[in-house]
Design an enzyme around this catalytic site. Structure first.
Site, PDB file in Angstrom:
ATOM      1  CG  ASP A 338      -2.139   0.919   1.041  1.00  0.00           C
ATOM      2  OD1 ASP A 338      -2.451   1.277  -0.120  1.00  0.00           O
ATOM      3  OD2 ASP A 338      -2.760   1.293   2.047  1.00  0.00           O
ATOM      4  N   PRO A 341       1.406   8.296  -1.277  1.00  0.00           N
ATOM      5  CG  PRO A 341       1.370  10.080  -2.792  1.00  0.00           C
ATOM      6  CD  PRO A 341       0.936   8.650  -2.631  1.00  0.00           C
ATOM      7  CG  ASN A 343       0.085   4.454   3.767  1.00  0.00           C
ATOM      8  OD1 ASN A 343      -0.558   5.026   4.642  1.00  0.00           O
ATOM      9  ND2 ASN A 343      -0.403   3.436   3.073  1.00  0.00           N
TER      10      ASN A 343
END
Length: 492
Positions: A338, A341, A343
């Site tokens: 996943d 941006p 994360n």
């Protein structure tokens, strides 16, 4: 035709009767549905219309905007892939980023109230009034429609290759529960923090300390042991508390298991956990720079990121990813799943750290097939979305989209770009195939005097390589990092 033409590729037809938890994306896209939910909807769509030979899925397709020629294509694709036409319809419509609420309203227009009940927990409660009370009473909470029931429905017969996938993933059977004792077992090497300490650190969970909210909880800024920290307080707010608790606790276990073992300058440090209060909590290093997503897209944000800061983010994220993929050896990579941006978090010096390890899975040095899709659709490659092919190249693809977003500030998904290029990866590839220059896409918030156009062009080429639809053509993150470092040396 508003719905678009049926695509030439879609998901594998294999499926099992498992009910595996997956990431629930706040956007509410159809691809976030659990297998039992999809199965239930498909079961009712496969039934014939009253006094007609046509199946309900065909009527649903018309409501979605598909013409007769498209419906014939969908039926042919379903036969080729050994799935039900209803399942193929959902996959095709899902590829166009339609939401569960839109599907709910299509079902409502057809008076498929039982199918609407399958989606009840995926739409806002204000929509529940559209389901007649009689249906709500007659539908048992634990009722599920098995995959076998669908496969044996109209126009379908079960084939020998529809066995359940084997996967060394975070997915668990619906019979397995994850409780606090399991968290303690996983976290035996991680500092345990008293809930009361965290309450004091956040001024009794003051609203003023809230950094953000998610589907399963709230993140607070706190001051603990004279140190600024971010505290994820796990809460369950939606209708299906038991299901959501299971998914979130599984993701919390992943955070504890993998963040504790992954010590790297570009991976978010985990300080500790708490399970002695009313809600479990995870405690992380506070990242004063916020998320890359916020720095790129928030209406109120600090000064725009400079070109050099964006290079630092690109390099640091690549370093973190290559470490995940290699620190346990080539045959046992950890795959984040996943990367986006939101994360990627920044400290006060714009050093990036990869966070949110809830969807991390253990991979292998060979391609794997997994039984469900998770993550955030605009950042995922077609082989994972369509055929559930799982490898480190998923993270490579996501990283490529991040590169595009980082230097253009264009959103990963934007309907205003046109039906075939809503996804940023497709938009940039469209420009590339038409030999259009990339320079006009440079984020205008950057000072032009600081931007190296040759370096920018080279970065966009890296993004194109990372987002190649053929996963065999995508580089591993070690190679990406080497190229980035060579570029930095060349243009400094």
């Amino acid at each position: 035709m508003s719905a678009g033409t049926a695509p030439s590729s879609s998901s594998s037809g294999r499926s099992g009767s498992q009910s595996n938890p997956r990431s629930i994306d706040g956007s509410g896209y159809i691809y976030t549905l659990l297998q039992d939910e999809r199965n239930g909807v498909c079961y009712y769509l496969e039934q014939n219309s009253q006094n007609e030979e046509r199946a309900m899925w065909e009527k649903a397709a018309e409501k979605m905007g598909y013409a007769l020629t498209d419906i014939i294509k969908i039926k042919k694709m379903a036969q080729d892939k050994s799935v039900s036409p209803a399942e193929q319809l959902l996959r095709v419509w899902s590829d166009l980023n339609h939401t569960n609420t839109e599907l709910f309203m299509v079902l409502y227009s057809l008076k498929l109230f039982e199918a609407m009940e399958c989606l009840k927990n995926r739409v806002d409660v204000s929509y529940h009034r559209l389901i007649p009370k009689k249906v709500l009473k007659e539908t048992k909470p634990n009722d599920t429609i098995s995959t076998e029931k669908i496969l044996n429905g109209p126009e379908m017969s079960r084939t020998s290759n529809e066995s359940e996938f084997n996967s060394t993933s975070m997915e668990t059977s619906s019979k397995i529960t994850v409780d606090r004792n399991e968290i303690k077992e996983v976290a035996n090497q991680i500092p345990k923090i008293l809930y009361n300490e965290l309450s004091e650190a956040t001024n009794k969970w003051s609203k003023e300390n809230i950094l953000g909210r998610g589907g399963f909880g709230t993140v607070f800024k706190g001051r603990w042991k004279y140190t600024d920290v971010a505290i994820k307080k796990i809460e369950y707010k939606s209708g299906d508390m038991k299901k959501n608790a299971k998914v979130q606790m599984q993701q919390s276990l992943n955070e504890l298991r993998y963040l504790n073992s992954c010590r790297h300058d570009n991976i978010l440090p985990l300080y500790g956990y708490s399970v002695d209060g009313p809600e479990p909590c995870l405690v992380y290093q506070f990242m004063a720079g916020g998320s890359v997503e916020r720095r790129l897209h928030a209406k109120t944000t600090p000064e725009p990121l400079t070109f050099i800061e964006r290079m630092k983010i690109a390099l640091g994220t690549a370093r973190g990813l290559q470490y995940l993929h290699t620190y346990r050896g080539k045959k046992e990579p950890l795959i984040h799943g996943d990367i986006k941006p939101a994360n990627i978090l920044l400290d006060s010096s714009c050093v990036p750290r990869i966070g949110d390890f809830g969807l991390v899975r253990e991979g292998s040095d060979e391609l794997m097939e997994v039984s469900s899709v998770y993550g955030t659709r605009p950042y995922l490659p077609v082989e994972f979305l369509a055929n559930r092919i799982f490898s480190t190249k998923i993270d490579t693809f996501s990283y490529g989209v991040v590169i595009f977003e980082l230097f253009t500030a264009l959103k990963a998904h934007d309907k205003t770009r046109g039906a075939n290029v809503t996804l940023l990866s497709k938009y940039i590839w469209f420009k590339s195939r038409n030999n259009e220059p990339m320079a006009p896409l440079i984020d205008k918030s950057m000072d032009p005097a600081t931007v190296s156009v040759p370096l920018y062009d080279a970065l966009m080429k890296i993004g194109l390589a990372c987002t190649n639809e053929n996963n065999g053509e995508r580089p591993e993150m070690v190679a990406v990092l080497n190229t980035l470092e060579e570029l930095m040396d060349k243009y400094q």
